[in-house]
Design a protein around this motif. Structure first.
Motif, PDB file in Angstrom:
ATOM      1  N   THR A   1       0.839  -1.038   0.198  1.00  0.00           N
ATOM      2  CA  THR A   1       0.252   0.058   0.108  1.00  0.00           C
ATOM      3  C   THR A   1       0.866   1.133   0.050  1.00  0.00           C
ATOM      4  OG1 THR A   1      -1.503  -1.161   1.059  1.00  0.00           O
ATOM      5  CG2 THR A   1      -1.721   1.163   1.591  1.00  0.00           C
ATOM      6  N   ARG A   2       1.761   1.136   0.444  1.00  0.00           N
ATOM      7  CA  ARG A   2       3.029   2.382   0.865  1.00  0.00           C
ATOM      8  C   ARG A   2       3.702   2.635  -0.676  1.00  0.00           C
ATOM      9  NH1 ARG A   2       3.365   0.039   6.189  1.00  0.00           N
ATOM     10  NH2 ARG A   2       5.503  -1.057   5.670  1.00  0.00           N
ATOM     11  N   ARG A   3       4.149   1.607  -1.333  1.00  0.00           N
ATOM     12  CA  ARG A   3       4.467   1.182  -2.201  1.00  0.00           C
ATOM     13  C   ARG A   3       3.264   2.494  -3.231  1.00  0.00           C
ATOM     14  NH1 ARG A   3       7.595  -3.243  -0.602  1.00  0.00           N
ATOM     15  NH2 ARG A   3       6.227  -4.688  -1.773  1.00  0.00           N
ATOM     16  N   TRP A   4       2.280   2.053  -3.538  1.00  0.00           N
ATOM     17  CA  TRP A   4       1.367   2.596  -4.175  1.00  0.00           C
ATOM     18  C   TRP A   4       1.424   3.957  -3.798  1.00  0.00           C
ATOM     19  CZ3 TRP A   4      -0.876   0.638  -8.725  1.00  0.00           C
ATOM     20  CH2 TRP A   4      -1.121  -0.493  -9.075  1.00  0.00           C
ATOM     21  N   HIS A   5       1.111   4.357  -2.836  1.00  0.00           N
ATOM     22  CA  HIS A   5       0.901   5.542  -2.651  1.00  0.00           C
ATOM     23  C   HIS A   5       1.948   6.171  -2.707  1.00  0.00           C
ATOM     24  CE1 HIS A   5      -2.318   6.982  -0.019  1.00  0.00           C
ATOM     25  NE2 HIS A   5      -2.860   5.463  -0.203  1.00  0.00           N
ATOM     26  N   PHE A   6       3.645   5.474  -2.942  1.00  0.00           N
ATOM     27  CA  PHE A   6       4.506   6.436  -3.135  1.00  0.00           C
ATOM     28  C   PHE A   6       4.641   6.225  -4.803  1.00  0.00           C
ATOM     29  CE2 PHE A   6       8.854   6.978  -4.325  1.00  0.00           C
ATOM     30  CZ  PHE A   6       9.589   8.281  -3.645  1.00  0.00           C
ATOM     31  N   ALA A   7       4.147   5.631  -5.862  1.00  0.00           N
ATOM     32  CA  ALA A   7       3.769   5.935  -7.169  1.00  0.00           C
ATOM     33  C   ALA A   7       3.356   7.107  -7.191  1.00  0.00           C
ATOM     34  CB  ALA A   7       3.859   4.782  -7.193  1.00  0.00           C
ATOM     35  N   GLY A   8       2.068   6.385  -6.122  1.00  0.00           N
ATOM     36  CA  GLY A   8       0.723   8.109  -6.635  1.00  0.00           C
ATOM     37  C   GLY A   8       0.949   9.483  -6.916  1.00  0.00           C
ATOM     38  N   THR A   9       2.102   9.477  -5.443  1.00  0.00           N
ATOM     39  CA  THR A   9       2.343  11.172  -5.688  1.00  0.00           C
ATOM     40  C   THR A   9       3.338  11.432  -5.779  1.00  0.00           C
ATOM     41  OG1 THR A   9       1.749  10.418  -2.736  1.00  0.00           O
ATOM     42  CG2 THR A   9       3.615  12.435  -3.344  1.00  0.00           C
TER      43      THR A   9
ATOM     44  N   VAL B   1      -4.659  18.578 -14.404  1.00  0.00           N
ATOM     45  CA  VAL B   1      -6.148  17.690 -14.068  1.00  0.00           C
ATOM     46  C   VAL B   1      -5.884  16.078 -13.281  1.00  0.00           C
ATOM     47  CG1 VAL B   1      -6.808  17.367 -15.987  1.00  0.00           C
ATOM     48  CG2 VAL B   1      -8.946  17.562 -13.689  1.00  0.00           C
ATOM     49  N   LEU B   2      -4.992  16.160 -14.304  1.00  0.00           N
ATOM     50  CA  LEU B   2      -4.178  14.358 -14.105  1.00  0.00           C
ATOM     51  C   LEU B   2      -3.467  14.488 -12.576  1.00  0.00           C
ATOM     52  CD1 LEU B   2      -2.962  13.893 -17.806  1.00  0.00           C
ATOM     53  CD2 LEU B   2      -5.195  13.013 -16.226  1.00  0.00           C
ATOM     54  N   ALA B   3      -3.245  15.080 -12.045  1.00  0.00           N
ATOM     55  CA  ALA B   3      -2.213  14.762 -11.585  1.00  0.00           C
ATOM     56  C   ALA B   3      -3.250  14.138 -10.066  1.00  0.00           C
ATOM     57  CB  ALA B   3      -1.293  16.119 -11.161  1.00  0.00           C
ATOM     58  N   PRO B   4      -4.533  14.532  -9.505  1.00  0.00           N
ATOM     59  CA  PRO B   4      -4.838  14.253  -8.187  1.00  0.00           C
ATOM     60  C   PRO B   4      -5.815  13.301  -8.895  1.00  0.00           C
ATOM     61  CG  PRO B   4      -5.829  16.097  -9.521  1.00  0.00           C
ATOM     62  CD  PRO B   4      -4.892  16.368  -9.640  1.00  0.00           C
ATOM     63  N   LEU B   5      -6.685  13.058 -10.855  1.00  0.00           N
ATOM     64  CA  LEU B   5      -6.781  11.680 -10.900  1.00  0.00           C
ATOM     65  C   LEU B   5      -5.626  10.443 -10.553  1.00  0.00           C
ATOM     66  CD1 LEU B   5      -8.691  12.825 -13.797  1.00  0.00           C
ATOM     67  CD2 LEU B   5      -9.695  12.486 -11.571  1.00  0.00           C
ATOM     68  N   VAL B   6      -4.493  10.544 -10.957  1.00  0.00           N
ATOM     69  CA  VAL B   6      -3.277   8.932 -10.884  1.00  0.00           C
ATOM     70  C   VAL B   6      -2.815   9.432  -9.840  1.00  0.00           C
ATOM     71  CG1 VAL B   6      -1.029   9.233 -11.867  1.00  0.00           C
ATOM     72  CG2 VAL B   6      -3.251   9.912 -13.591  1.00  0.00           C
ATOM     73  N   GLY B   7      -2.595  10.592  -9.133  1.00  0.00           N
ATOM     74  CA  GLY B   7      -2.303  10.032  -7.479  1.00  0.00           C
ATOM     75  C   GLY B   7      -3.347   9.505  -6.591  1.00  0.00           C
TER      76      GLY B   7
ATOM     77  N   GLY C   1       2.088  12.453  -9.008  1.00  0.00           N
ATOM     78  CA  GLY C   1       1.521  14.430  -9.131  1.00  0.00           C
ATOM     79  C   GLY C   1       2.267  14.665  -9.346  1.00  0.00           C
ATOM     80  N   ILE C   2       3.285  15.233  -8.510  1.00  0.00           N
ATOM     81  CA  ILE C   2       4.268  15.247  -8.949  1.00  0.00           C
ATOM     82  C   ILE C   2       4.837  15.944 -10.104  1.00  0.00           C
ATOM     83  CG2 ILE C   2       6.495  16.358  -7.930  1.00  0.00           C
ATOM     84  CD1 ILE C   2       5.980  15.186  -4.865  1.00  0.00           C
ATOM     85  N   ILE C   3       5.098  14.781 -10.985  1.00  0.00           N
ATOM     86  CA  ILE C   3       5.816  14.502 -12.008  1.00  0.00           C
ATOM     87  C   ILE C   3       4.524  15.439 -13.287  1.00  0.00           C
ATOM     88  CG2 ILE C   3       6.614  13.824 -13.917  1.00  0.00           C
ATOM     89  CD1 ILE C   3       8.185  11.239 -12.160  1.00  0.00           C
ATOM     90  N   ILE C   4       3.676  15.138 -13.001  1.00  0.00           N
ATOM     91  CA  ILE C   4       2.559  15.682 -13.845  1.00  0.00           C
ATOM     92  C   ILE C   4       2.082  17.111 -13.306  1.00  0.00           C
ATOM     93  CG2 ILE C   4       0.123  16.142 -14.345  1.00  0.00           C
ATOM     94  CD1 ILE C   4       0.611  12.699 -13.948  1.00  0.00           C
ATOM     95  N   SER C   5       2.262  17.547 -12.396  1.00  0.00           N
ATOM     96  CA  SER C   5       1.884  18.617 -11.563  1.00  0.00           C
ATOM     97  C   SER C   5       2.960  19.780 -12.314  1.00  0.00           C
ATOM     98  CB  SER C   5       2.167  19.153 -10.688  1.00  0.00           C
ATOM     99  OG  SER C   5       0.818  18.633  -9.947  1.00  0.00           O
ATOM    100  N   ILE C   6       4.130  19.483 -12.109  1.00  0.00           N
ATOM    101  CA  ILE C   6       5.419  19.785 -13.018  1.00  0.00           C
ATOM    102  C   ILE C   6       5.054  20.124 -14.729  1.00  0.00           C
ATOM    103  CG2 ILE C   6       8.106  19.629 -13.752  1.00  0.00           C
ATOM    104  CD1 ILE C   6       7.962  18.347 -10.227  1.00  0.00           C
ATOM    105  N   TYR C   7       4.836  19.015 -15.319  1.00  0.00           N
ATOM    106  CA  TYR C   7       4.666  19.139 -16.241  1.00  0.00           C
ATOM    107  C   TYR C   7       3.610  19.471 -17.177  1.00  0.00           C
ATOM    108  CZ  TYR C   7       4.282  17.504 -21.310  1.00  0.00           C
ATOM    109  OH  TYR C   7       3.761  17.654 -22.819  1.00  0.00           O
ATOM    110  N   SER C   8       2.566  19.951 -15.938  1.00  0.00           N
ATOM    111  CA  SER C   8       1.465  20.681 -16.445  1.00  0.00           C
ATOM    112  C   SER C   8       2.047  22.249 -16.522  1.00  0.00           C
ATOM    113  CB  SER C   8       0.247  20.792 -16.141  1.00  0.00           C
ATOM    114  OG  SER C   8       0.500  20.648 -14.875  1.00  0.00           O
ATOM    115  N   LEU C   9       2.565  22.660 -15.170  1.00  0.00           N
ATOM    116  CA  LEU C   9       3.127  23.621 -15.192  1.00  0.00           C
ATOM    117  C   LEU C   9       4.567  24.037 -16.278  1.00  0.00           C
ATOM    118  CD1 LEU C   9       3.606  23.782 -11.156  1.00  0.00           C
ATOM    119  CD2 LEU C   9       2.258  25.282 -12.330  1.00  0.00           C
ATOM    120  N   LEU C  10       5.142  23.893 -16.720  1.00  0.00           N
ATOM    121  CA  LEU C  10       6.573  24.145 -17.757  1.00  0.00           C
ATOM    122  C   LEU C  10       5.859  23.750 -18.931  1.00  0.00           C
ATOM    123  CD1 LEU C  10       8.980  21.895 -16.181  1.00  0.00           C
ATOM    124  CD2 LEU C  10       9.055  24.826 -15.886  1.00  0.00           C
ATOM    125  N   PHE C  11       4.958  23.195 -19.282  1.00  0.00           N
ATOM    126  CA  PHE C  11       4.660  22.634 -21.093  1.00  0.00           C
ATOM    127  C   PHE C  11       3.144  22.536 -21.574  1.00  0.00           C
ATOM    128  CE2 PHE C  11       7.884  20.107 -19.652  1.00  0.00           C
ATOM    129  CZ  PHE C  11       9.214  20.695 -21.068  1.00  0.00           C
TER     130      PHE C  11
END
Length: 113
Positions: A23-31, A50-56, A34-44
């Motif tokens: 469970t903790r590994r799934w949470h880590f992957a989701g967080t 909108v995908l960041a919380p959905l994926v996370g 979410g961080i990577i998608i957020s950074i991508y969306s801010l830069l590009f």
């Protein structure tokens, strides 16, 4: 919904709801996703944000329903749960989560919301 006296009480509850390492590994992957998608969306492209919380949350909720077999803490305490997700992420990233689990020890587990 359960009431907690303070954040430390909620943190102990939160960790009891993440007792399975998978469970903790799934949470880590989701967080992390979410961080990577957020950074991508801010830069590009801000539309990807909108995908960041959905994926996370998707990764995290999958782990609760199918691995841990409990109800995500987000449903009852979304703000504290969000903060705890990042606290757990940081502890995993810095290899200090095992120490935190030992520090918390065995505490009563409260199951209802």
């Amino acid at each position: 919904m359960m009431n907690f006296r303070n954040f430390d009480d909620f943190w102990a509850f939160y960790m009891s709801q993440h007792s399975n390492p998978c469970t903790r590994r799934w949470h880590f992957a989701g967080t992390l996703s979410g961080i990577i998608i957020s950074i991508y969306s801010l830069l590009f492209n801000w539309r990807f944000f909108v995908l960041a919380p959905l994926v996370g949350y998707g990764f995290a909720w999958y782990s609760h329903f199918f691995v841990e077999k409990n109800v995500p803490a987000t449903f009852g305490h979304p703000i504290w749960s969000f903060y705890c997700d990042f606290k757990m992420f940081g502890l995993i990233l810095t290899a200090r989560l095992d120490g935190e689990i030992k520090r918390l020890g065995k505490r009563p587990v409260l199951h209802s919301f």
